[in-house]
Structure formats: structure tokens, C-alpha cells
Enzyme design. Sequence first.
Site, PDB file in Angstrom:
ATOM      1  N   GLY A 182       0.844  -1.250  -0.032  1.00  0.00           N
ATOM      2  CA  GLY A 182       0.248   0.127   0.045  1.00  0.00           C
ATOM      3  C   GLY A 182       0.748   1.123  -0.061  1.00  0.00           C
TER       4      GLY A 182
ATOM      5  N   GLN B 272      -7.897   0.444   3.418  1.00  0.00           N
ATOM      6  CA  GLN B 272      -9.078  -0.147   4.442  1.00  0.00           C
ATOM      7  C   GLN B 272     -10.355  -0.377   3.813  1.00  0.00           C
ATOM      8  OE1 GLN B 272      -8.390  -0.912   7.392  1.00  0.00           O
ATOM      9  NE2 GLN B 272      -6.294  -0.143   7.644  1.00  0.00           N
TER      10      GLN B 272
ATOM     11  N   ALA C 113      -2.686  -6.014   0.199  1.00  0.00           N
ATOM     12  CA  ALA C 113      -3.278  -7.515   0.255  1.00  0.00           C
ATOM     13  C   ALA C 113      -3.107  -7.901   1.654  1.00  0.00           C
ATOM     14  CB  ALA C 113      -2.488  -8.432  -0.376  1.00  0.00           C
ATOM     15  N   HIS C 114      -2.308  -7.302   2.562  1.00  0.00           N
ATOM     16  CA  HIS C 114      -2.295  -7.903   4.072  1.00  0.00           C
ATOM     17  C   HIS C 114      -3.532  -7.055   4.824  1.00  0.00           C
ATOM     18  CE1 HIS C 114      -0.631  -4.748   6.486  1.00  0.00           C
ATOM     19  NE2 HIS C 114       0.103  -4.232   5.498  1.00  0.00           N
TER      20      HIS C 114
ATOM     21  N   CYS D 271       1.306   3.030  13.173  1.00  0.00           N
ATOM     22  CA  CYS D 271       2.521   3.817  12.610  1.00  0.00           C
ATOM     23  C   CYS D 271       2.792   4.867  13.615  1.00  0.00           C
ATOM     24  CB  CYS D 271       2.171   4.476  11.318  1.00  0.00           C
ATOM     25  SG  CYS D 271       1.596   3.310  10.112  1.00  0.00           S
TER      26      CYS D 271
HETATM   27  C1  LIG Z   1      -2.004  -0.100   5.915  1.00  0.00           C
HETATM   28  C2  LIG Z   1      -2.278   1.060   5.158  1.00  0.00           C
HETATM   29  C3  LIG Z   1      -1.370   1.477   4.403  1.00  0.00           C
HETATM   30  C4  LIG Z   1       0.044   1.045   4.148  1.00  0.00           C
HETATM   31  O1  LIG Z   1      -0.312  -0.082   3.576  1.00  0.00           O
HETATM   32  P1  LIG Z   1       1.139  -1.290   3.522  1.00  0.00           P
HETATM   33  O2  LIG Z   1       0.589  -2.338   2.672  1.00  0.00           O
HETATM   34  O3  LIG Z   1       1.252  -1.722   4.985  1.00  0.00           O
HETATM   35  O4  LIG Z   1       2.386  -0.302   3.229  1.00  0.00           O
HETATM   36  C5  LIG Z   1      -1.720   2.842   3.585  1.00  0.00           C
HETATM   37  N1  LIG Z   1      -2.779   3.326   3.886  1.00  0.00           N
HETATM   38  C6  LIG Z   1      -3.844   2.732   4.547  1.00  0.00           C
HETATM   39  C7  LIG Z   1      -5.315   3.482   4.806  1.00  0.00           C
HETATM   40  C8  LIG Z   1      -3.598   1.879   5.426  1.00  0.00           C
HETATM   41  O5  LIG Z   1      -4.414   1.412   6.273  1.00  0.00           O
END
Ligand SMILES: *Cc1c(COP(=O)(O)O)cnc(C)c1O
Length: 395
Positions: A71, A178, A199-200, A323
Site C-alpha cells: 500500500g 482499508q 493485500a495484508h 505507525c
Molecule cells: C496499511 C495502510 C497503508 C499502508 O499499506 P502497507 O501495505 O502496509 O504499506 C496505507 N494506507 C492505509 C489507509 C492503510 O491502512
Amino acid sequence: MRRIYLDHSATTPLDREVLEEMKPYFSSKFGNASSLHSFGREASEAVERSREKVAAVLKCKPSEVFFTSGGTEADNWALKGIALAEGKNKHIITSSIEHPAVLHTAQYLEKNGYKVTYLPVDRYGFVNPSDVEDAIRKDTILISVMHANNEIGTIEPIEEIGRIAKERGVCFHTDGIQSFCKIPAEVDKLNVDLFSISAHKFYGPKGIGALYIREGTKIETLLHGGGHERGMRSGTENVPGIVGFGAASELGLKRMKKDSEKMIALRDRLIKETLKIEDSWLNGHPVKRLPNNAHFCFGLIEGESLILYLDERGIAASTGSACSSKSLEPSHVLLRIGLKHEEAHGSLRLTLGRENTKEEIDYVLEVLPEQIEKLRAISPFKTRKELSFFKPTEK
Ligand SMILES: *Cc1c(COP(=O)(O)O)cnc(C)c1O
């Protein structure tokens, strides 16, 4: 001790079916998707099947889906890619409650000569579409507003913002990380040109994501090299990751309605019962929120201490964002919806997953008031009366 996982917005467990689909691509089907022989074809065909599965959720063409390392990369690519394609010193509009992957990228661009407007939000965390409209200038090249907030769960009016962006001919990005597979995310209905996915966050593997790029969008590539992803994103494909991403998308689309109905019922019970605790309130909108998100504040306590107290009883929760949880600064999202520093410190985010049960929620509802009471008994804050609690009224 029993362990209950209620931090699905930080990450989700890999679904067993997804893992099974991935396994062969770690062993016998190890080919490089760029190779011309049968090993390579096996890999590249799997990559293309996954692309179709991701596209089915977005209702877009598979050729508009580009795989990334997750993401964060997708968000970086959307902002920097458009900025680089449009030239120096142009103007970008975003919200003040974006994930750091967008917010820090916007700040970086600002340092490099771009102009950025950070739109305010109301007490629920909504961006006002007419604020977006008013902020558009002749040199505006991009609007980036998240689909659903990762901390307080508020679902933004993306369709309306998208309509404005389209009318004014400005490229529109949404961080859908999300929302993907939790609520419908059809790019044509949402009027978006760019959509980030990871994906996670929906039972797929970590380290794989995608950026949807509407056909015809002028965007620069960030990773140069062997010309993978049709020259848009070089680097040997993470084939097992992509296969898992596709499998999780297929499963997520199939289960979206059933899973969200189940989670909404659990979420609403969790919210209703938790709000019986003295000096507690809900953050985000009561209805226009992610099916799996419940986000509270409790007066006179520190969210971090509550997380540790809950962890001792086997409950995995969060203060809001993974974070920022290691820094002492309160969440920027909570400050932006109007909470005072001292109010924003006592936050708790519980994010449900498809495997959570009613019995687990019962256990949480038993443990949570106890742990809050214990913390309040030792709380250094004694000035309860001085805190003007922020209690949004139901709309
Ligand atoms: C988790 C998240 C990200 C970052 O995604 P990663 O795959 O963990 O780098 C960015 N934006 C939102 C809204 C998220 O929840």
C-alpha cells in the site's frame, strides 16, 4: 491463555485457502514470470489470473491494475507519479487525516516545490466535497482523499468528490486500503482515477499491493529497470504474493456481504455496550463507518496503558494507527476531528475480522470496563471536571 485478535486494521491473518493457493509458487512453480519457457509461463499466467481477480473487485479492466510492493508504494506512486508527469510547482489537494503514506509523500512534494492544500474535516472525520471544489485552482493536478479512514473508520464521500474532480478535469486518487473487500469499491461508481490496495489488510500476504490506474491517466513510473508491469513498475514479480493477493480478492468479493453483516452486528453491540462506561465516547461517524471498526476514547487514561492492560488479558487492540503508536504525539486524526491533546490520548481502536465471534466480544465487554477502572484508580489525572468531553451527537 486465550488470545483474541481485534487489530485487523493493522493487519489480518493469512486465510488458509489463500495460503494453499500460494504454496506451489514457493516450490514447484518457482518460475520468473518474464521467462519464455514453461516455468515462466506458469508464473505469468498465474499473475494474469490474479490481476483479473483484483480487477473484478474494482470492476475495471485487468490492464488497469499494476502490482506494487504494498500500500505504501501504491500511495507514493499515485502522488509522486502524477506530480512528476505534470511538472514542477503544481498544486495538490488532500485531506488532513490521510494515512502517513499519503501525508508524508505530500509533505515531501511540498519540500520539492509543489503546493499542497490539506483540507480540514468535521467532527466525524468527513471531508466536505464543497471544500474540495473551492480548493481547486488552475494548476491543481491531483486530489487525493482516502476512501475510509484507518483510525476512526469514517467512510468519505468519494463518489461526490469524484464527480467534482471529473467535472473539473482533475485526476482523483483514493487510498482504498482499508475499504477494499470490506465495502464496494467499483472505480466507475466512485469516479476515481487511481485506487491504492494492500493485500495484508484483507487476509492476503504482506508485501504485495496494487495501484489501479485508469486508462489514459498521465503518470510517471517510479521504479525503472527491466520493464515489468508493461514498463510501469520494474522488478521481478512477487509471484506467490500476487497469487495470494488474487486469491484473497476472489474470496473477499465472494464473502463481502456476509462478512460485513456479521461484523456490523458485532461492532454495533461492542459500541453500544462500551459507551455505557463512564466518560467514554465514539470517534468517527456512528453509521458511515467501516463494518469492522469501533474507535473510542476514555477520559482520564492513556490509550497505550490500556493496550498493555488488555494484552495481559489476551486481547490485542490498538490506539489507532500502528505507525504512530510508538510516538508520544497524539494521533493527527483525533486532533483534526477536534479533540484536545489530553482527550486524544485515551483512545482505543478495536477492529474486527471475519473470524471473530460473539463470545469473544462478550469476553472483551467483560474485561474492558475492569481494566479501565483499574487504570483510572491509578490515574494521575484528577481534573475530570476540567475535561470538556467531545461527544458527537447522533446525526
Ligand atoms: C496499511 C495502510 C497503508 C499502508 O499499506 P502497507 O501495505 O502496509 O504499506 C496505507 N494506507 C492505509 C489507509 C492503510 O491502512
